[in-house]
Design an enzyme around this catalytic site. Sequence first.
Site, PDB file in Angstrom:
ATOM      1  CB  CYS A  81       4.862  -6.640  -7.282  1.00 61.20           C
ATOM      2  SG  CYS A  81       5.174  -7.137  -5.811  1.00 61.20           S
ATOM      3  CG  LEU A 135      -2.109 -10.884   5.322  1.00 56.94           C
ATOM      4  CD1 LEU A 135      -3.511 -10.885   4.426  1.00 56.94           C
ATOM      5  CD2 LEU A 135      -2.553 -11.195   6.665  1.00 56.94           C
ATOM      6  CG  HIS A 160       6.771  -2.418  -4.324  1.00 53.47           C
ATOM      7  ND1 HIS A 160       7.020  -3.631  -3.227  1.00 53.47           N
ATOM      8  CD2 HIS A 160       6.869  -1.221  -3.495  1.00 53.47           C
ATOM      9  CE1 HIS A 160       6.669  -3.210  -2.042  1.00 53.47           C
ATOM     10  NE2 HIS A 160       6.588  -1.546  -1.969  1.00 53.47           N
ATOM     11  N   PRO A 213       8.493  -2.880   3.398  1.00 51.03           N
ATOM     12  CG  PRO A 213       7.195  -4.436   2.324  1.00 51.03           C
ATOM     13  CD  PRO A 213       8.068  -2.909   2.259  1.00 51.03           C
ATOM     14  N   GLY A 214      10.155  -5.168   5.364  1.00 52.27           N
ATOM     15  CA  GLY A 214      11.793  -5.759   5.750  1.00 52.27           C
ATOM     16  C   GLY A 214      11.722  -7.294   5.506  1.00 52.27           C
ATOM     17  CG  HIS A 244      10.965  -2.554  -3.102  1.00 49.03           C
ATOM     18  ND1 HIS A 244      12.352  -2.906  -3.461  1.00 49.03           N
ATOM     19  CD2 HIS A 244      10.312  -3.692  -3.825  1.00 49.03           C
ATOM     20  CE1 HIS A 244      12.579  -4.098  -3.796  1.00 49.03           C
ATOM     21  NE2 HIS A 244      11.479  -4.666  -3.981  1.00 49.03           N
ATOM     22  N   GLY A 245      12.233  -2.126  -0.159  1.00 50.46           N
ATOM     23  CA  GLY A 245      12.153  -3.273   0.839  1.00 50.46           C
ATOM     24  C   GLY A 245      13.432  -3.348   1.348  1.00 50.46           C
ATOM     25  CB  ALA A 246      15.204  -5.944   3.339  1.00 44.32           C
ATOM     26  N   GLY A 247      16.076  -5.863   0.246  1.00 45.55           N
ATOM     27  CA  GLY A 247      16.831  -5.972  -0.892  1.00 45.55           C
ATOM     28  C   GLY A 247      17.712  -7.457  -0.531  1.00 45.55           C
TER      29      GLY A 247
END
Lengths: 481, 126
Positions: free
Chosen positions: A98, A206, A329, A378-379, A404-407
Amino acid sequence: MDRVEIVKVSDCIWEIPKRGKMRVPGRVFASDELIKQIENEQALQQVINVAHLPGIVNWSLAMPDIHWGYGFPIGGVAAFDVEEGVISPGGVGYDINCGVRLARTNLFIADVREKLDSLIHHLYNNIPAGVGSKSVIKKLSKGELSDLVQKGVKWAIERGFGSEEDKFSIESEGQLSQIDVSYISETAFERGREQIGTLGSGNHFLEIDVVDKIYDKDLAGYFKLQQDTIAVLIHSGSRGFGHQICEDYIKILSKHIHEFNIEIPDKQLICAPFKSNVGQQYFHSMNCAANFAFVNRQILMHLAKQSFLQTLGLSENELGMELIYDVCHNMAKVEEHIIDREKRNLVVHRKGATRAFPKNHPLLPKKYQNVGQPVIIPGDMGRYSFLCIGLEKALEITFGSTCHGAGRVASRSQMIKQMKNVDLKKDLLARGVVVMAQSRNSIAEEMPQAYKDVSKVVDVMENIGVSKKVVRLKPIGVIKG
Amino acid sequence: MVEVRGRSKELLFINTAYAVAGIMYNIEKVTSQVKRILRFNGDGLEDMFKSFVRNLILVVCKDHFLYKKINVSLKKSANEVVVKLWGEPIDKNKHELFKEIKALTEHQFSLDKKGRIRYAKFVVDV
């Protein structure tokens, strides 16, 4: 739930001391504010569980976006010695490779504002997403799919999906070579045959973004990004093909684990010695799924480009869509790291974590040797995402990894309840975001309230010197499965 | 976490099928035009149950078939599960689709029996 003992080591670095059968301590990267949220989750127990696995080196790590996952926490990083350590499908995750990719364009916000609705509709109709979606490519034969997973992104480029240059902007150039399709089940092949070039559902998306803040003008310039530049962010993975491989190997490894005398505190931590036959079978199958995911994102980007060209009536040169980078990820990769001043080969598991190599690293593409690896974080769809770069310190303290992101902070079911009486599309529109999705629930589950503020997560990694912000991107249009 | 119960093993399986369908689509909008039969084996009840859920996921996500009605028979002697499904192929214009289930996980999985009631708890990856 027992409270996990956690000790502050320094600003933004916390340690879970080694106890019981833990082989190494746990390390958590978080601000004082984020650690309070993290402490209330089961995820810290999962950091401890991972520390029990054989061959683990130095620490069981947690990035600031850590949250509960199956077995390994999401936002977890663990490195295992190649000779004595293990490989674990649960340490990679169901959605193998991913990942996200970011492409820039020559457009500015003013060029798309009036046609944004049509563009989002076109993207939604052009990009297969959600339950029952089928590829725009005719159903592949098993032979064709085998060819695809061997060639990786080259397969897509040979068929006109993107340009030769793209592969130099993809982790591992979009093709992992240690693969063997003979270890993959017929069911996995069946699931993959119709899913190449499909977005999926859940948190996959996307997004059309606009650069709304620049932190490092020189680096932003290097990536050809200016204030108000339009970019495209794609989040997807290996679809049913990767999920089936993970599921198959959890089952297979469960039958073999007694042979290896490995004690695991959670069934989802099932693993095998990396060098065992079954460990190698999983590794080679996992790499096939990773190649599938690289091709998937390559085709999705091509479809997005077609939508931009057709809706806005531009030539390819006018649009100027170029891939900045594509990162994994969810992966286990064999990498050389310096441990106690010695070079060692490690199987680095990143589950919900991004590789973040600094400049001059031999595994970086030539064009990023002088700047460092682009890291895309990414958020959520209402606030912002970040483009960062990897720094030297990452190799010292995180095996070259970052967040990898916001969580998540709220589960999907909590969000559906919480958003019951909210006009979701209107709410997002008020934040300047047009959204299209297959169902109301898939928007509700991913509303900004479901996530931590990604800027706080990214700041932790910058504070500890692992990765550095280059630009902030604000979403203006989103499609979801 | 999906939690299901049933007054027999068969009913537990059937109720599970409806719970799984409810995550993926609106069953009210599906008609039972086409019949499909699935047969598979499992090594004991837990394995049969897991194979059952995994087969249902594949029916929808791989074969693009939505089921409306279901019948389950468990042949204990052969550890065989025979599933009859009535439904129709996915039509994106007609059906209300929610989300894909990608896998049944092992996390916190349990099968239990209290008195005459059987219980299942499981987590699916969506």
